[in-house]
Write an enzyme that holds these catalytic residues in place. Structure first.
Site, mmCIF file in Angstrom:
data_model
loop_
_atom_site.group_PDB
_atom_site.id
_atom_site.type_symbol
_atom_site.label_atom_id
_atom_site.label_comp_id
_atom_site.label_asym_id
_atom_site.label_seq_id
_atom_site.Cartn_x
_atom_site.Cartn_y
_atom_site.Cartn_z
ATOM 1 N N SER A 115 -12.975 -8.414 0.856
ATOM 2 C CA SER A 115 -11.585 -8.494 0.421
ATOM 3 C C SER A 115 -10.931 -7.124 0.485
ATOM 4 O O SER A 115 -11.389 -6.167 -0.142
ATOM 5 C CB SER A 115 -11.527 -9.027 -1.020
ATOM 6 O OG SER A 115 -10.283 -8.697 -1.604
ATOM 7 N N LYS A 128 -6.889 -18.608 -2.981
ATOM 8 C CA LYS A 128 -5.609 -17.997 -2.579
ATOM 9 C C LYS A 128 -4.480 -18.552 -3.466
ATOM 10 O O LYS A 128 -4.745 -19.137 -4.503
ATOM 11 C CB LYS A 128 -5.347 -18.258 -1.103
ATOM 12 C CG LYS A 128 -6.360 -17.566 -0.194
ATOM 13 C CD LYS A 128 -6.198 -16.062 -0.217
ATOM 14 C CE LYS A 128 -7.274 -15.362 0.584
ATOM 15 N NZ LYS A 128 -7.236 -13.916 0.403
ATOM 16 N N ARG A 157 0.830 -1.218 0.000
ATOM 17 C CA ARG A 157 0.000 0.000 0.000
ATOM 18 C C ARG A 157 0.855 1.255 0.000
ATOM 19 O O ARG A 157 0.555 2.224 -0.700
ATOM 20 C CB ARG A 157 -0.930 -0.004 1.228
ATOM 21 C CG ARG A 157 -2.127 -0.944 1.026
ATOM 22 C CD ARG A 157 -2.732 -1.330 2.356
ATOM 23 N NE ARG A 157 -3.937 -2.125 2.206
ATOM 24 C CZ ARG A 157 -3.971 -3.412 1.830
ATOM 25 N NH1 ARG A 157 -2.844 -4.055 1.537
ATOM 26 N NH2 ARG A 157 -5.120 -4.052 1.735
ATOM 27 N N ASP A 182 -5.387 -15.141 6.422
ATOM 28 C CA ASP A 182 -4.123 -15.795 6.052
ATOM 29 C C ASP A 182 -3.642 -16.777 7.115
ATOM 30 O O ASP A 182 -2.679 -17.508 6.899
ATOM 31 C CB ASP A 182 -3.043 -14.738 5.767
ATOM 32 C CG ASP A 182 -3.339 -13.986 4.473
ATOM 33 O OD1 ASP A 182 -4.094 -14.519 3.632
ATOM 34 O OD2 ASP A 182 -2.827 -12.867 4.308
ATOM 35 N N GLY A 187 -1.074 -11.547 -5.753
ATOM 36 C CA GLY A 187 -2.462 -11.102 -5.908
ATOM 37 C C GLY A 187 -2.610 -9.639 -5.520
ATOM 38 O O GLY A 187 -3.381 -8.896 -6.141
HETATM 39 C C1 S3P Z 1 -4.330 -8.814 1.451
HETATM 40 C C2 S3P Z 1 -5.617 -9.190 1.690
HETATM 41 C C3 S3P Z 1 -6.049 -10.586 1.816
HETATM 42 C C4 S3P Z 1 -4.878 -11.506 2.102
HETATM 43 C C5 S3P Z 1 -3.689 -11.229 1.239
HETATM 44 C C6 S3P Z 1 -3.241 -9.789 1.381
HETATM 45 C C7 S3P Z 1 -4.048 -7.379 1.276
HETATM 46 O O1 S3P Z 1 -6.648 -10.981 0.605
HETATM 47 O O2 S3P Z 1 -5.269 -12.850 1.948
HETATM 48 O O3 S3P Z 1 -2.622 -12.086 1.613
HETATM 49 O O4 S3P Z 1 -2.880 -6.968 1.336
HETATM 50 O O5 S3P Z 1 -4.993 -6.620 1.073
HETATM 51 P P1 S3P Z 1 -8.190 -10.632 0.319
HETATM 52 O O6 S3P Z 1 -8.313 -9.185 0.577
HETATM 53 O O7 S3P Z 1 -8.445 -10.926 -1.126
HETATM 54 O O8 S3P Z 1 -8.965 -11.529 1.240
#
Ligand code: S3P
Length: 418
Positions: free
Chosen positions: A161, A333, A24, A306, A88
């Site tokens: 999410s 995931k 972020r 997580d 992701g």
């Molecule tokens: C994350 C949010 C989570 C988490 C990922 C990191 C983030 O995913 O599982 O490891 O940094 O916003 P989701 O927001 O898709 O649940």
């Protein structure tokens, strides 16, 4: 890699900086109007992908000791597709970031990331005005983005999410009016914490109002990653002869659902030296514990998303049943984590039943040694290592994948076991 059972767990460790916050801060710094400084960023495979992404759009990123300097000079259109590896968070928040820029870009990823759902971000971002194309109509990578014209929208997400929420907010901050975003249950709120000080958002329950706002130059320091600390917390509570201190751990309440669940299970965890920066952090001292099984409710899931593989492992050491439901997200995931937990623990001799959205474990069983293939999933590899240390040892294939989030994991582990 062979992991042996340990007779004793003792010592202190400092876990790496938080992955979510580092991603972020890099994105927000890349949207800011001047030079930003990020102290103590996580340098790991996933966060390097975010650095690569912003650099390919013209952002200057340089390392100075334990600090990242980030400054935007001129926005540039990438000349080739951007590789997001296994990350992701890079992809999803990156799609929100790219939606704002008046450029064309293409994102692609590794085999695991290419299977993960992206329509959850391309749908809300399209409502804000970004134009996508890609595999399965922009549901899977590779995905192309043409950005630059953000309007405003009210969006209700079906998933809780933080990645989707952040992608939407990042784009909406550059919109032509106020947007709103609602999620079913609250997910991690690092983005909101950062933006609250700028008066850019208003949060009521799980609804967030986003006002178009500029991000001024900033300096920030990243706290330790609770999700990395969670492996050592698990080691401490499950091992019969353990006392371990984990220092400088981020204690944001939307991240520490695992601590609350463990405490309800009877875990011996002491939280000390709590300091409130823009994110709270402190030290955790964890000891061998007599644990009782527990049932976890769906609204708790985003607060420990997580750590659910670790709940499986802790459940195997607890008396009675441990039940996780409402966690179907885990199947999307880095690997299908419900299936991974069930197959690893059943190979170790644990009585575990798989549900479409979770699992049930009959605990207090003796775990036996086995060979584990973590299917390219960093958190599953680390969970397997902790299982091996507490039980009769394990053999892990491709252990190097821990570098996605915790490059020094095995060195830290070796330091506290004997
Ligand atoms: C994350 C949010 C989570 C988490 C990922 C990191 C983030 O995913 O599982 O490891 O940094 O916003 P989701 O927001 O898709 O649940």
């Amino acid at each position: 890699m062979k992991i042996e059972n340990a007779k004793m767990v003792r010592g202190e460790i400092t876990v790496p900086p938080d992955k979510s916050i580092t991603h972020r801060m890099i994105f927000f710094a890349s949207l800011s109007s001047g030079k930003c400084e990020i102290e103590n960023p996580l340098i790991a495979d996933d966060t390097m992908k975010t650095i690569d992404l912003v650099k390919s759009t013209g952002v200057n990123v340089s390392f100075e000791g334990n600090r990242l300097n980030v400054e935007v000079k001129n926005v540039r259109e990438p000349t080739s597709p951007i590789f997001c590896g296994n990350s992701g968070t890079t992809t999803r928040i990156g799609l929100g970031f790219l939606s704002r820029l008046p450029i064309f870009s293409v994102l692609y990823g590794d085999e695991s990331l290419s299977k993960r759902p992206m329509d959850r971000v391309t749908e809300p971002l399209s409502k804000l005005g970004a134009i996508f194309d890609g595999r399965n109509y922009a549901s899977n990578l590779p995905i192309s983005v043409r950005g630059g014209k953000i309007g405003h929208a009210d969006y209700i997400s079906k998933v809780s999410s933080a990645q989707v929420k952040t992608a939407f907010i990042v784009a909406a901050l550059n919109g032509d009016g106020i947007s709103t975003y609602r999620e079913p249950f609250e997910s991690r709120d690092h983005t909101e914490n950062f933006l609250k000080s700028l008066n850019a958002i208003e949060k009521t329950g799980n609804t967030i109002k986003v006002k178009p706002s500029k991000i001024p130059p900033f300096k920030s320091t990243v706290v330790g990653d609770f999700s990395s600390a969670a492996f050592f917390v698990t080691l401490g509570v499950c091992h019969q002869n353990a006392r371990v201190k984990i220092k400088g751990v981020g204690l944001n309440k939307t991240r520490t659902g695992f601590l609350s669940v463990l405490k309800k299970m009877g875990a011996q965890i002491d939280v000390s030296n709590v300091t409130q920066d823009f994110e709270p952090y402190g030290d955790l001292t964890v000891e061998s514990s007599a644990l009782e099984g527990i049932e976890i409710s769906p609204e708790e899931i985003p607060l420990l998303i997580d750590e659910i593989p670790l709940i499986g492992l802790v459940g195997a050491f607890a008396k009675g049943k441990t039940i996780v439901r409402g966690a179907a997200e885990l199947r999307t995931k880095e690997s299908d984590r419900i299936n991974a937990v069930v197959s690893i623990l059943s190979s170790m001799g644990v009585n575990i039943e798989e549900y479409p959205d979770g699992f049930k474990i009959e605990g207090d069983q003796k775990l036996k040694s086995c060979i584990i293939d973590p299917s390219g999933d960093h958190r599953i590899a680390m969970m397997a290592a902790i299982a091996g240390v507490c039980a009769d040892g394990v053999e892990i294939k491709n252990p190097e994948i821990v570098s996605i989030s915790y490059p020094s994991f095995f060195e830290d582990l070796k330091r506290v076991i004997s």
